[in-house]
Scaffold this active site. Structure first.
Site, short mmCIF file in Angstrom:
data_model
loop_
_atom_site.label_atom_id
_atom_site.label_comp_id
_atom_site.label_asym_id
_atom_site.label_seq_id
_atom_site.Cartn_x
_atom_site.Cartn_y
_atom_site.Cartn_z
N GLN A 279 71.56 59.17 28.33
CA GLN A 279 71.56 59.28 30.03
C GLN A 279 72.47 57.78 30.33
O GLN A 279 72.32 56.79 29.91
CB GLN A 279 70.17 58.92 30.75
CG GLN A 279 70.35 59.00 32.12
CD GLN A 279 69.20 58.71 32.80
OE1 GLN A 279 68.54 57.67 32.56
NE2 GLN A 279 68.62 59.64 33.41
N TYR B 139 69.78 54.22 41.79
CA TYR B 139 70.99 53.56 40.96
C TYR B 139 72.20 53.65 41.71
O TYR B 139 72.18 54.26 42.87
CB TYR B 139 70.76 53.93 39.44
CG TYR B 139 69.25 53.22 38.92
CD1 TYR B 139 69.16 51.96 39.12
CD2 TYR B 139 68.52 54.28 38.48
CE1 TYR B 139 67.74 51.47 38.62
CE2 TYR B 139 67.02 53.90 38.15
CZ TYR B 139 67.02 52.56 37.99
OH TYR B 139 65.72 52.05 37.54
N ARG C 134 71.38 64.20 36.83
CA ARG C 134 69.86 63.84 37.06
C ARG C 134 70.28 63.52 38.60
O ARG C 134 70.66 62.55 39.02
CB ARG C 134 69.27 62.97 36.47
CG ARG C 134 67.75 62.73 36.80
CD ARG C 134 66.97 61.61 36.01
NE ARG C 134 65.58 62.13 35.66
CZ ARG C 134 64.64 61.02 35.29
NH1 ARG C 134 64.96 59.82 35.30
NH2 ARG C 134 63.35 61.36 35.01
N GLY D 218 57.82 62.92 31.02
CA GLY D 218 58.03 61.75 30.91
C GLY D 218 57.01 60.85 30.23
O GLY D 218 57.09 60.96 29.06
N ARG D 219 56.15 60.42 30.97
CA ARG D 219 54.93 59.57 30.22
C ARG D 219 54.29 60.10 29.32
O ARG D 219 53.64 59.48 28.46
CB ARG D 219 54.23 58.88 31.44
CG ARG D 219 54.90 57.82 32.40
CD ARG D 219 54.02 56.93 32.98
NE ARG D 219 54.78 55.84 34.01
CZ ARG D 219 54.24 55.08 34.76
NH1 ARG D 219 53.00 55.09 34.94
NH2 ARG D 219 55.01 54.28 35.38
#
Length: 367
Positions: free
Chosen positions: A97, A182, A229, A324-325
């Site tokens: 990424q 971001y 993304r 994810g987690r």
């Protein structure tokens, strides 16, 4: 009917199943150089159809957190080569990424101690991670300076060079990080972008940086190796847009004819609620806009998925589901999902920084 465990083709990426390891920042790359321990971590998770690495800075200026990896120096490329070789030897597929944090940084992380950069000089009311001998420390981000329009082509070129470096490092492709508040997301959204030049104001202008970055990267390495993304409504890192539906409909209509490998959508608040009453969004309409505009790339969904919800998503037309987690504590998540559990619980105290503990020492089924 497609199953979560069926293979799928995402442009040039042939994936063994539809389960994706989402990018997870773990702060274990001192001096921004990937390590053998990181190779172990990703290889343990190589049964995923696709691994997306932790966000990786395209330049020193693009770094916003301590001990995150980069892709702008020879030693970083060499470190990543060790990771990709190990993952490929285990039969996995891996993309990296590409990340520029923009205003979500701190002067102590920037070249020469300078201010972070952003579309406008508006501080993000959020925190970043610095590492001290006592462990990770969360501090307020520094006030950014607004990028001069003449600086933007250099940042676009940083993305292009990082994509080429990723291929040199052995990655199967790249994911453009245009989400979670971001730099690219800052340009997209009105809460962070108050420019009055060609990169501000209208939707088309605010999407200009995304278009230029995507065009540069696909031109450099081929669109079939590129994913992106997006996070239409997440409040992560103090980001907001006044009217996100037309903004992101516009974005996916531009992306559709490019032939990307996939579009990765965070539904709701990153790591939080999937639906936000104060920020409604129609994700089905977004996917329809992409398909109607000729988009053939895989549609990847993300945020809070468990087995039942993931199977429902695939039945409903999603091509890939990112976890994810769940992947932090369950390196063999594919096997655990197939078996219906059990699932290890993650130790939140080891998320950011440290060594093997809470990183590569979670047990697998039968261990």
């Amino acid at each position: 009917m497609s199953s979560l465990f069926d293979p799928v083709q995402a442009a040039s990426l042939s994936l063994a199943n539809r389960i994706v390891m989402a990018p997870l920042t773990r702060n274990r790359a001192p001096q921004a150089v990937p390590t053998p321990l990181m190779a172990t971590y990703y290889t343990q998770r190589a049964s995923a159809g696709l691994l997306i690495t932790e966000a990786t800075a395209i330049s020193h200026q693009g770094q916003g957190y301590a001990d995150v990896p980069g892709l702008y120096a020879p030693e970083q490329i060499a470190g990543w080569q060790g990771v990709t070789a190990a993952v490929h030897a285990a039969g996995g597929k891996i993309v990296t990424q590409l990340w520029h944090v923009g205003r979500v940084s701190h002067t102590s992380l920037q070249p020469g101690g300078g201010a972070p950069v952003a579309p406008s000089a508006i501080a993000a009311k959020t925190k970043t991670v610095l590492l001290t001998p006592e462990g990770p420390t969360f501090v307020d981000t520094s006030t950014p300076r607004a990028l001069d329009i003449g600086e933007i082509p250099g940042i676009v070129d940083d993305y292009r060079r990082a994509a080429l470096a990723a291929i040199e490092a052995g990655f199967d492709g790249v994911e453009i990080h245009a989400a979670n508040g971001y730099l690219i997301d800052q340009f997209l959204k009105t809460g962070a972008n108050q420019r009055s030049d060609a990169y501000g104001g209208t939707i088309d202008n605010r999407a200009r940086l995304l278009r230029e970055v995507t065009t540069a990267i696909t031109g450099a390495i081929g669109a079939g190796k590129v994913g992106i993304r997006l996070s239409p409504v997440t409040p992560a890192n103090d980001i907001v847009d006044a009217d996100p539906q037309p903004l992101f409909d516009h974005v996916v209509r531009f992306l559709a004819p490019l032939g990307l490998a996939y579009v990765h959508i965070i539904e709701g608040s990153t790591g939080g609620p999937r639906e936000l009453p104060d920020r409604p969004f129609d994700y089905a309409a977004l996917r329809a806009a992409y398909r109607d505009a000729g988009g053939t790339g895989a549609w990847m969904v993300n945020n809070g998925y468990d087995l039942a919800l993931a199977e429902q998503a695939v039945t409903g037309g999603a091509d890939l589901v990112a976890f994810g987690r769940s992947y932090i504590a369950n390196p063999d998540l594919v096997a655990r999902l197939r078996a219906g559990g059990p699932f290890n619980k993650a130790d939140k105290n080891t998320f950011y920084g440290g060594g093997e503990h809470g990183y590569t020492d979670y047990p697998t089924l039968g261990a």
